[in-house]
Write an enzyme that holds these catalytic residues in place. Structure first.
Site, short mmCIF file in Angstrom:
data_model
loop_
_atom_site.label_atom_id
_atom_site.label_comp_id
_atom_site.label_asym_id
_atom_site.label_seq_id
_atom_site.Cartn_x
_atom_site.Cartn_y
_atom_site.Cartn_z
N PRO A 86 0.82 -1.21 0.00
CA PRO A 86 0.00 0.00 0.00
C PRO A 86 0.85 1.27 0.00
CG PRO A 86 -0.75 -1.54 1.68
CD PRO A 86 0.56 -2.07 1.18
N GLU A 146 2.14 -8.59 8.64
CA GLU A 146 2.13 -7.12 8.70
C GLU A 146 3.10 -6.54 7.67
OE1 GLU A 146 -0.67 -7.74 10.80
OE2 GLU A 146 -0.18 -5.62 10.54
N ARG A 184 -1.62 -8.79 -21.06
CA ARG A 184 -2.46 -8.42 -22.19
C ARG A 184 -1.78 -7.40 -23.08
NH1 ARG A 184 -5.85 -4.35 -21.87
NH2 ARG A 184 -7.60 -5.58 -22.63
C1 LIG Z 1 -0.45 -7.37 4.71
N1 LIG Z 1 -0.29 -6.03 4.30
C2 LIG Z 1 -1.21 -5.06 4.78
C3 LIG Z 1 0.86 -5.60 3.69
C4 LIG Z 1 1.72 -4.70 4.35
C5 LIG Z 1 2.89 -4.28 3.72
C6 LIG Z 1 3.19 -4.73 2.44
C7 LIG Z 1 2.35 -5.63 1.79
C8 LIG Z 1 1.19 -6.08 2.42
C9 LIG Z 1 0.29 -7.04 1.68
N2 LIG Z 1 -0.98 -6.38 1.43
C10 LIG Z 1 -1.15 -5.49 0.40
C11 LIG Z 1 -0.23 -5.39 -0.63
C12 LIG Z 1 -0.48 -4.46 -1.63
C13 LIG Z 1 -1.63 -3.66 -1.57
C14 LIG Z 1 -1.91 -2.65 -2.65
N3 LIG Z 1 -2.79 -1.69 -2.37
O1 LIG Z 1 -1.30 -2.73 -3.72
C15 LIG Z 1 -2.49 -3.81 -0.53
N4 LIG Z 1 -2.27 -4.72 0.44
#
Ligand SMILES: CN(C)c1ccccc1CNc1ccc(C(N)=O)cn1
Length: 246
Positions: free
Chosen positions: A89, A116, A154
Site C-alpha cells: 500500500p 504485517e 495483455r
Molecule cells: C499485509 N499487508 C497489509 C501488507 C503490508 C505491507 C506490504 C504488503 C502487504 C500485503 N498487502 C497489500 C499489498 C499491496 C496492496 C496494494 N494496495 O497494492 C495492498 N495490500
C-alpha cells in the site's frame, strides 16, 4: 516476458494467470510465470517465514533470510537481470502507463508480503520499486501481483487478437472507453444508437471519440487534464457538454 513471483502461495498466482488472455499468453510463450515460495528456503523444523515484531505490537513480520534466498533462487533461474517490485500500500500507484513500461521489460520479480509486511532491511537491500494497485489494504500482496501479471500479459505483442485490441481500452489513450453494443438492435432495455448501424466508419469513430471524451469529463475529469486533446477533441467535448446545457 518472464515474471517470477515470490509468494507463500504460488498456486494462487498460477491459478489467477491460468485463464483467458493471461492463460493464452502463457500457451503462446508470450509470458512465463514462475512462483518461488520462501517457505522452501526456511530453516528449522518449523520452517519459519515470520516472527514477532521488535518493539511489540500485533501481528508478525516476514523474516529476511527465507525471502532473500527465494529472490536469489529466482534471479539464478534465468541469466537476464531483473528488478524486484514489492507490492505494498506504500507503493507508487499502478497506472496503464506503468503497466506499459513493465510490459516492455524482459523480466520482473514480484515480491508479495503477508502478515504485517516484511523486515525493512530486506526491502532496503533487495527491492528496486514499490507498487500499489490502489489505496486499500489486502491480506497479502498476491492479488496485487495477479493484477500486475494480468495488466502486463495483455500488453504482450500477440496476446490480444485485433478484435480485442488493447488500444481502445479505457486509459489506453488516457481517456475512458466508449459504450459498446451488440445484437439485438431492439431490446426491452432500449435500442442501439443509429450511428453504430449506419456503416459510416467516420461517423462511428467520431461518435465513439465523443462518448469517450464525454464520459471522461463526467466521471474522471482528472484524467482529462492529462490527456492531450486535439482541437477536434475539444469540439467534440463542447458538443457533448451542450447536451447538458439545454
Ligand atoms: C499485509 N499487508 C497489509 C501488507 C503490508 C505491507 C506490504 C504488503 C502487504 C500485503 N498487502 C497489500 C499489498 C499491496 C496492496 C496494494 N494496495 O497494492 C495492498 N495490500
Amino acid at each position: 516476458m518472464r515474471i517470477d513471483v515470490i509468494t507463500l502461495f504460488p498456486d494462487f498466482i498460477a491459478q489467477c494467470a491460468a485463464f483467458g488472455v493471461t492463460g493464452r499468453a502463457g500457451e503462446r510463450g508470450l509470458l512465463s510465470l514462475h512462483g518461488w515460495n520462501p517457505r522452501d528456503y526456511a530453516e528449522g523444523n518449523y520452517r519459519r517465514v515470520d516472527e514477532r515484531p521488535f518493539g511489540g505490537g500485533p501481528g508478525m513480520v516476514m523474516l529476511i533470510d527465507p525471502l532473500r534466498a527465494a529472490i536469489e533462487a529466482a534471479r539464478a533461474a534465468d541469466p537476464v537481470p531483473a528488478k524486484v517490485i514489492y507490492l505494498t500500500p506504500q507503493g507508487a500507484p499502478l497506472t496503464q502507463a506503468k503497466a506499459r513500461e513493465l510490459a516492455a521489460r524482459e523480466r520482473v520479480i514480484l515480491l508479495c508480503g503477508r502478515y504485517e509486511g516484511i523486515d525493512e532491511r530486506l526491502i532496503e537491500a533487495e527491492v528496486d520499486e514499490e507498487l500499489s494497485i490502489g489505496d486499500y489494504v489486502l491480506s497479502g500482496g498476491e492479488l496485487a501481483a495477479a493484477v500486475v501479471v494480468d495488466a502486463v500479459a495483455r500488453l504482450q505483442e500477440g496476446a490480444l487478437s485485433d478484435a480485442e485490441s488493447a488500444e481502445q481500452d479505457s486509459f489506453e489513450g488516457g481517456v475512458l472507453d466508449c459504450p459498446h453494443y451488440t445484437r439485438p438492435v431492439e431490446h426491452e432495455l432500449g435500442r442501439v444508437p443509429d450511428v453504430l448501424l449506419s456503416g459510416n466508419h467516420a461517423d462511428i469513430a467520431r461518435w465513439r471519440r465523443k462518448e469517450s471524451l464525454g464520459r471522461t469529463w463526467q466521471r474522471r475529469p482528472d484524467l482529462l487534464d492529462e490527456a492531450a486533446l486535439t482541437q477536434a477533441d475539444h469540439k467534440l467535448l463542447d458538443e457533448y457538454r451542450a447536451r447538458f446545457a439545454e
